[in-house]
Design a protein around this motif. Structure first.
Motif, PDB file in Angstrom:
ATOM      1  N   PHE C  54      73.914  18.185  54.858  1.00 23.23           N
ATOM      2  CA  PHE C  54      73.615  18.364  56.342  1.00 23.23           C
ATOM      3  C   PHE C  54      72.367  18.935  56.671  1.00 23.23           C
ATOM      4  N   ALA C  55      71.574  19.694  55.689  1.00 27.65           N
ATOM      5  CA  ALA C  55      70.288  19.978  56.185  1.00 27.65           C
ATOM      6  C   ALA C  55      69.466  18.832  56.197  1.00 27.65           C
ATOM      7  N   CYS C  56      69.516  17.923  55.292  1.00 28.76           N
ATOM      8  CA  CYS C  56      68.800  16.769  55.069  1.00 28.76           C
ATOM      9  C   CYS C  56      68.973  15.988  56.456  1.00 28.76           C
ATOM     10  N   LEU C  57      70.182  15.846  56.780  1.00 25.34           N
ATOM     11  CA  LEU C  57      70.708  14.923  57.973  1.00 25.34           C
ATOM     12  C   LEU C  57      69.938  15.749  59.216  1.00 25.34           C
ATOM     13  N   GLY C  58      70.255  16.925  59.261  1.00 18.91           N
ATOM     14  CA  GLY C  58      69.472  17.537  60.524  1.00 18.91           C
ATOM     15  C   GLY C  58      67.888  17.509  60.514  1.00 18.91           C
ATOM     16  N   VAL C  59      67.218  17.358  59.310  1.00 18.64           N
ATOM     17  CA  VAL C  59      65.795  17.081  59.518  1.00 18.64           C
ATOM     18  C   VAL C  59      65.625  15.500  60.088  1.00 18.64           C
ATOM     19  N   THR C  60      66.242  14.804  59.625  1.00 20.83           N
ATOM     20  CA  THR C  60      65.807  13.359  59.968  1.00 20.83           C
ATOM     21  C   THR C  60      66.308  13.226  61.691  1.00 20.83           C
ATOM     22  N   MET C  61      67.525  14.074  62.106  1.00 19.36           N
ATOM     23  CA  MET C  61      67.643  13.823  63.295  1.00 19.36           C
ATOM     24  C   MET C  61      66.290  14.419  64.168  1.00 19.36           C
ATOM     25  N   LEU C  62      65.970  15.600  63.787  1.00 19.37           N
ATOM     26  CA  LEU C  62      64.850  16.364  64.373  1.00 19.37           C
ATOM     27  C   LEU C  62      63.545  15.218  64.278  1.00 19.37           C
ATOM     28  N   THR C 136      81.179  19.471  62.470  1.00 23.69           N
ATOM     29  CA  THR C 136      80.615  18.024  62.328  1.00 23.69           C
ATOM     30  C   THR C 136      81.963  16.843  62.718  1.00 23.69           C
ATOM     31  N   TRP C 141      78.977  11.097  58.507  1.00 26.69           N
ATOM     32  CA  TRP C 141      77.794  11.138  59.085  1.00 26.69           C
ATOM     33  C   TRP C 141      76.814  10.057  58.340  1.00 26.69           C
TER      34      TRP C 141
END
Ligand SMILES: Nc1ncnc2c1ncn2[C@@H]1O[C@H](COP(=O)(O)OP(=O)(O)OP(=O)(O)O)[C@@H](O)[C@H]1O
Ligand SMILES: [Mg+2]
Lengths: 258, 352, 316
Positions: C54-62, C136, C141
């Motif tokens: 989810f951290a990975c996902l968060g970065v791509t979202m940012l 989530t 996701w």
């Protein structure tokens, strides 16, 4: 031969590369206190671990009443008449002293789980006999006033005594004591010596591991000496005391002989 | 008489109650027991704004989660609390019981009462199959294996036909009437009484076991398995018994559950169930029946009473396990025994 | 059951097995390292991995990825991916250290029994899963496609794609780095000392608390990196992603002999391959059952693992 209750023949025990015991011969006869001594790491506790079935020996034989017990599970061996205590006290801490002894006494009984659940006559008889046996042994060891206390709350000396009582509850042919006097002051050691003699006189043969030489010399009938996994001497206390190999083995570890 | 009474610094519900209990006479005890049991049977009629649950109907909460949690927690307590065997797959037994009733009733028309017994029997059989090899392992390995077992049962239920696959089974019959009590879909009370009755039976058997030889053997195993073995206790046998008896209770609970909800799907039987029941045991006090029962009832009750807990109950249960282990590992009502006074000659407890 | 697929698709199954195995290996190392110092299975380790995804996902979202972009060029990809991996490693690493403090440290200091530590860790694991489920919405996701997944070249039936290469190269690089850390640094030697014999390590002046914290940090970082590789390869995550991956990685660690670092690697690749081939034959649905069976069989018949150093029986 027939009065040899426990006999160990050519016992070898290896742990990976370490040879903890090599070709050791030992025996315990009816009505005697046999002592097993030797420097730290000599393999004394390993003798107990192998005879009681915790480890299977690499080679050699263990006979209890002239019957081989190698390969039997520890609980089977215990029921056949070999009971032990531990170098570091290992009681069932959250059980009362009385219950600790009863676990040993239970093992002589027949009643199983179903019988216990339905409270059969057998189960009532067995409960009764375990209770009596345990109470009797607490008296015998002089700790009957501790019966209702949790084992882990007992003073150290009483914990040691309780461990012996628990082992005796199995009605063993041979009682194996692993450094029962460790941590005792001289006065307590004398008392313990008397107690062990009392145990012998009550009809149990004893195999005693002990570092305290004066105690060993005073109470044991026969002494065997292990060093680096080998038996280096055997005889009466005074013979062993004057044996040059034994003296050499103990040189430099004189603190044990205090 | 003891010379050095060890004082317990923490407030201990068990001790307070125990002191009182030991002072009672036989008649007082009977009266106490009877009125307690009567209280539980009339509990569904005591729905009121203070007591009652806001999130769902009170008597349905009494059946599930409260009653179910209590019954299963008592079963798991034999395994985890008494014998120290960490079983993370307890849900498997629950599932086996539920599917036994569902399948046998739907396909063969078997009666619920037969199916409860068979459900328990199948659960015990599964317990033996798993336990015989697995109970040789210790602690964390055993935990993982049991966890795997729970998952396998669920995955198999999804992937084979006779369980209805992922869609599950519907239209599971209710128990036939008994003693004039009718089991209707919209009335959970008879189911609650059924669970209560089962629970009382289990408690009866449990109390007999733990006061006698099996109880001592289990405790010894929990305290130190090696030493228990050296003391002549057939540790494998007793561990297996604990496992199997716990399984039987889970199986029975599953059959009752299936008969009430009338339809089951594999997803009902996931790891969460095992963990929630474990949390009940841990919270109440591992190894102490009354603590476990009380803890399970509370953990069943509060999420239905308090809205903020109803959606986050697993979060809360997980947190609770960490917190309990850190600050009060013995649970709200610990199993710790109090000092007792024994007769010096017979070893029997002296009643004051 | 279809065995012919094993022959016709051998190279492809093999490649995927190695790639999956590399991801398992990074997670399995975390289990094995912690087991070495604590003699406990860290039940919450799989959630450390999940958190990483989810951290990975968060970065791509940012960074503004929506998932509908064209794959980016190799230069930009490398920068982006290294950033993602770094953030995931920091997130997982710090979560692992926090976990150690919250779920383990106090119990260890008190000398609590193993059961308590296990239960505490299981509670922590459940807390994390449920926390992420709630946060989530229990949804799947999707991770944006960063890299063109068209085949670069073919080896027999195997399509070698860029993401697989990145995973393999990255994982091997990391394993090499870990080996250097364990063999060459003071804390690494501390880990080995505590694993071998905690009492002696203490006597030798090793700060056990520090070593244990460092072990969790290492395990967490490895799991974080694994999570970014996982996202690159599978391109999706869910709150429960840790569970089955954790079981697989744990099985791999046990297969190789838990506590044994090289064994964990070997076990991971072996398990990756077994899973690929058995799913091809039996169907994907049975993959996890096969994994469990392997775990059970190894634990029952060879608990020291295939390459295991004999775990000593407790002395009496
Ligand atoms: N399970 C084991 N694995 C490997 N080595 C062992 C094991 N048990 C014992 N040993 C080794 O065997 C040797 C003998 O150990 P043992 O405990 O029998 O000695 P001991 O005579 O009882 O010593 P002490 O007086 O210190 O109690 C030691 O070198 C010990 O390290
Ligand atoms: Mg010794």
């Amino acid at each position: 031969m027939s009065d040899r209750l426990l006999e160990v023949r050519n016992l070898t025990m290896q742990f990976g590369g370490v040879t903890a015991l090599s070709e050791v011969n030992l025996y315990v006869s009816k009505g005697e206190i046999a002592a097993l001594i030797g420097p730290n790491g000599a393999g004394k506790t390993t003798v107990f671990n192998v005879t009681t079935g915790y480890y299977t020996p690499s080679s050699g034989e263990v006979l209890l009443n002239n019957e081989s017990i190698v390969g039997l599970k520890p609980h089977k061996i215990a029921r056949k008449g070999l009971a032990r205590t531990f170098q570091n006290v290992r009681l069932f801490g959250d059980m009362t002293a009385l219950e600790n002894v009863m676990t040993g006494a239970d093992s002589r009984n027949k009643v199983g789980l179903i019988g216990s659940m339905f409270g059969t006559a057998q189960s009532r008889r067995d409960e009764e006999s375990s209770h009596l046996k345990a109470a009797e042994l607490l008296n015998f060891m002089g700790i009957s006033h501790r019966g209702g206390q949790l084992a882990r709350n007992l003073p150290y000396g009483d914990q040691r005594r309780l461990e012996i009582a628990r082992a005796l509850a199995l009605d063993p042919k041979v009682l194996l004591l692993d450094e029962p006097a460790a941590g005792f002051n001289p006065q307590e050691k004398v008392e313990l010596g008397e107690l062990i003699k009392k145990i012998r006189d009550a009809g149990f043969a004893v195999l005693l591991i002990e570092h305290d030489m004066s105690l060993v010399m005073k109470i044991s009938d026969r002494v065997s000496v292990l060093d680096f996994g080998q038996k280096i001497a055997e005889g009466t206390p005074s013979e062993v005391q004057n044996n040059q190999r034994v003296i050499d083995a103990y040189l430099g570890v004189a603190d044990h002989a205090s | 008489m003891s010379t050095s009474k060890i004082s317990m610094p923490k407030f201990n519900l068990r001790d307070k109650f125990g002191d009182w209990w030991e002072g009672t006479t036989r008649n007082q005890r009977i009266i106490f027991r009877v009125s307690l049991i009567a209280f539980f049977y009339i509990l569904p009629f005591l729905d009121n704004p203070v007591f009652g649950t806001t999130e769902s109907d009170f008597s349905s909460v009494l059946f599930y989660p409260m009653g179910m949690y209590v019954l299963m927690a008592i079963g798991l307590n034999i395994v985890v609390g008494k014998s120290g065997i960490l079983d993370l797959g307890y849900v498997a037994f629950f599932a086996i019981g539920a599917y036994t009733h569902a399948i046998l009733a739907l396909s063969f028309g078997f009666n619920f009462w037969v199916n409860v017994v068979l459900g328990m029997a199948f659960a015990m059989f599964a317990g033996v199959l798993l336990g015989l090899p697995a109970l040789r392992l210790r602690g964390d390995y055993l935990a993982i294996i049991t966890l795997g077992f729970g998952e396998i049962v669920r995955i198999v239920a999804i992937n084979v036909n006779f369980t209805g696959g992922a869609a599950g089974l519907a239209g599971i019959p209710a128990p036939p009437n008994i003693f004039g009590v009718e089991f209707l879909v919209d009335d959970p009370r008879p189911y609650y009484w059924l669970v209560l009755t089962l629970t009382l039976l289990v408690i009866w058997a449990y109390m007999r076991l733990i006061k006698r030889r099996p109880g001592r053997a289990w405790e010894a195993i929990r305290e130190d398995e090696d030493v228990a073995e050296f003391m002549g206790i057939a540790t494998t046998k007793y561990k297996l018994w604990a496992f199997v008896l716990g399984g039987a209770i889970g199986g029975g609970a599953g059959a009752v559950y299936a008969s009430q909800v009338t339809s089951i799907v594999p997803e009902l039987f996931d790891l969460n169930v095992s963990i929630m029941i474990l949390a009940c045991v841990v919270f109440g006090g591992m190894g102490n029946l009354w603590g476990v029962a009380f803890g399970a009832a509370l953990l069943g009750y509060f999420p239905e009473k308090l809205r903020f807990l109803s959606d986050t109950r697993i979060l809360f249960f997980g947190l609770l396990m960490v917190v309990m282990m850190n600050i009060r590992p013995d649970g709200i009502i610990p199993r710790k025994k109090r000092e007792k006074v024994y007769d010096k000659n017979t070893g029997k407890e002296v009643s004051r | 059951m279809d065995f012919s697929i094993v022959v016709s698709e051998f190279a492809s199954l093999f490649l995927d097995g190695i790639v999956v195995g590399a991801i398992y290996a990074l997670v399995a190392l975390g289990y094995t390292l912690v087991y070495g110092v604590l003699r406990l299975i860290n039940f919450a380790h799989s959630e450390i991995f999940m958190l990483g995804t989810f951290a990975c996902l968060g970065v791509t979202m940012l960074l503004g990825y929506t998932g509908f972009e064209e794959p980016i060029g190799i230069g930009l990809f490398l920068v982006t991916f290294i950033l993602i991996t770094f953030v995931a490693a920091v997130a997982s690493g710090s979560a692992a250290m926090l976990l150690e403090v919250v779920a383990y440290r106090r119990l260890r200091r008190k000398g609590a029994n193993r059961l308590s530590s296990l239960i505490s860790a299981i509670g922590a694991s459940f807390f994390l899963v449920e926390l992420f489920r709630l946060m989530t919405d229990s949804k799947d996701w999707d991770f944006p496609r960063l890299l063109d997944k068209n085949s670069l070249f073919e080896v027999s039936s195997a399509y070698v794609t860029a993401d697989k290469l990145v995973v393999l190269i990255g994982a091997f690089g990391l394993m090499f780095a870990l080996d250097r850390i364990i063999q060459g640094t003071r804390l690494g030697r501390g880990i080995r000392a505590v694993s071998q014999d905690e009492k002696t390590a203490v006597l030798m002046g090793v700060d056990v608390d520090k070593v244990i914290a460092f072990t969790f940090l290492l395990g967490g970082i490895l799991a974080g990196v694994a999570s970014s590789f996982y996202m690159l390869f599978y391109e999706a995550t869910k709150f429960n992603v840790g569970f089955l991956l954790g079981i697989s990685a744990f099985t791999a660690a046990v297969l190789g002999g838990i506590g044994n670092i090289r064994g964990a690697l070997a076990g991971s690749f072996a398990l990756g391959l077994i899973q690929q081939f058995s799913s091809a034959i039996l169907g994907y649905n049975w993959r996890d059952v096969v994994t469990f069976l392997i775990l059970v069989l190894v634990l029952l018949f060879k608990p020291t693992g295939l390459f295991g150093e004999a775990i000593q029986r407790a002395r009496v």
